[in-house]
Scaffold this motif. Structure first.
Motif: not given
Length: 463
Positions: A181-185, A193-196
């Motif tokens: 899940v961290q890799l997907i993040g 981008g960090a807005a999605h």
């Protein structure tokens, strides 16, 4: 001797195997191993996604920039809520396997993961209240419960001689859900981008459904597995349950606590951006997950107590490296020490969980039981204790996040928290030696004197 047969029947809404005796080598070779491995594979799949959802907020907080209005202390408390609920959920999840059947409960528990995922999808945007985020984070605790039911279920499928490997593989495959899940993040932050953050959540909804469908089609329920309130009460009264819970705080509590906190520590202590933190966060949990089966395998070969003892010594050394790196403000040295800690938590997770069935098997032999009677006693007590040990152990993750929160709030670094963790690993080392290894030589000498009258018995050093 005729091996027991398995009968898969349709009753109580699922696939049920009426007879199961994995300790019978003929049965295991002819029938049991194939069925057990199939159930293990799909158990890993479901538990893997459960871990991803449980640790979802270790990723979501990386998306939460200044526009969310939440400071680092608030973020540590947010991920701590997920840890707390996931720890508590492990107790009822343990007993759900016998109540509903391992296959049936895997289907139900997988579908329950849709609730926190959909809720996070709905609220993940600036302007949402902190209380709402706390409630949604708490919902992800159902993913933490998956571990207990999965381990209890797989523990029943495998013989004692294979439990270290099977439980290590089951747990390790589940633990890999954390770095995935961290890799997907990381992929989402690096591309969209960090807005999605909702893209991460959208990925998991079809995966959850797929896990539930696979469990329904390919897993089995074991009819002989029953909730035993007497075993549960006996496990609660047994000192080994609580000793192993403390040791599991040191191994799994560290793993899950560090997994939740790693990215936040990098952002807060070393000023990393969300993308920079996400590009490093997954490494430790990935390596820790991959080596968990190795810890179980080593415990099968050399004894879980011995592996656990030296693992805690190594964890103390790695923690000392992290403290040194924090003092000299070296991110490179910090990463080396922290990744080593993750590796060691994975090894320790495998060895400590192997110890649980071995301890209760050893108790049965010391009581004068033998053969299937000893194996049945071991299964009863180890199955009853696993949920409690897993729940208490996972609470260690909450303690780690609260320690980090306090350390950063009061001093601006995590150094003080790591000093506390170092002291705790020293306690775990001492406890392992004192309870499971200290008297081994003396007991062996005493048993040699009566070899002619008794069978060879499992010592606690071999668990």
């Amino acid at each position: 001797m005729t091996a027991p047969t398995t009968t898969t029947a349709r009753r109580k809404g699922g696939r049920w195997i009426e007879r199961w005796d994995p300790e019978d080598e003929t049965f295991w070779r002819d029938t049991g191993e194939r069925i057990a491995r199939r159930n293990l594979f799909f158990s890993v799949l479901s538990e893997h996604i459960g871990f991803s959802i449980w640790t979802l907020w270790s990723v979501m907080v990386l998306f939460m920039g200044p526009e969310y209005g939440i400071d680092p202390a608030g973020k540590f408390f947010l991920i701590g809520m997920a840890t707390l609920v996931g720890s508590i959920a492990r107790v009822p999840y343990t007993f759900a396997v016998a109540r509903f059947g391992g296959r049936n409960w895997t289907v139900i528990s997988a579908l329950l993961l849709l609730v926190p995922t959909a809720a996070a999808f709905a609220v993940m945007e600036p302007g949402t209240s902190y209380t709402t985020f706390m409630v949604v984070s708490a919902l992800t605790g159902v993913g933490g419960g998956n571990f207990a039911s999965s381990m209890t279920n797989i523990n029943s499928f495998f013989p004692l001689r294979k439990k270290g490997w099977a439980l290590g593989l089951n747990a390790g495959g589940g633990n890999i859900g954390v770095p995935v899940v961290q890799l997907i993040g990381l992929l989402v932050i690096g591309t969209a981008g960090a807005a999605h953050p909702r893209i991460v959540l959208g990925v998991y909804i079809p995966l959850i459904i797929a896990a539930a469908v696979c469990a329904a089609l390919f897993m089995d329920n074991l009819a002989p597995v029953r909730n035993d309130t007497g075993a549960a009460a006996e496990a609660v009264r047994d000192r080994h349950t609580w000793i192993m819970a403390v040791l599991y705080i040191g191994t799994f509590g560290s793993f899950i606590g560090y997994s939740f906190a790693f990215g936040l520590v990098l952002q807060t202590q070393f000023g990393r951006t969300p993308l920079q933190a996400a590009s490093l966060t997954f490494i430790g949990p990935l390596l820790g997950s991959l080596v968990r089966p190795v810890g179980g395998k080593l415990a099968d070969q050399y004894g879980g107590a011995r592996i656990t003892l030296w693992n805690f010594a190594a964890m103390a050394v790695a923690t000392a490296v992290v403290i040194y790196a924090s003092l000299i403000e070296s991110m490179g040295v910090f990463l080396v020490g922290f990744v080593a800690l993750f590796l060691l938590t994975g090894l320790g997770n495998g060895s400590t969980y192997k110890m649980i069935p071995g301890i209760f098997q050893a108790k049965a032999l010391r009581k004068g039981m033998a053969g299937e009677a000893a194996a049945a006693y071991g299964r009863r007590l180890s199955g009853a204790s696993m949920g409690l040990i897993g729940a208490v152990g996972a609470l260690g993750g909450l303690a780690i996040n609260l320690a980090f929160r306090q350390s950063f709030q009061s001093a601006g670094t995590g150094t003080a928290a790591f000093v506390v963790f170092l002291a705790f690993y020293a306690v775990c080392f001492t406890l392992t030696w004192a309870v499971y290894l200290r008297r081994t030589a003396r007991e062996a000498t005493r048993e040699d004197a009566v070899t002619e009258q008794t069978e060879a018995r499992l010592s606690y050093a071999e668990v």
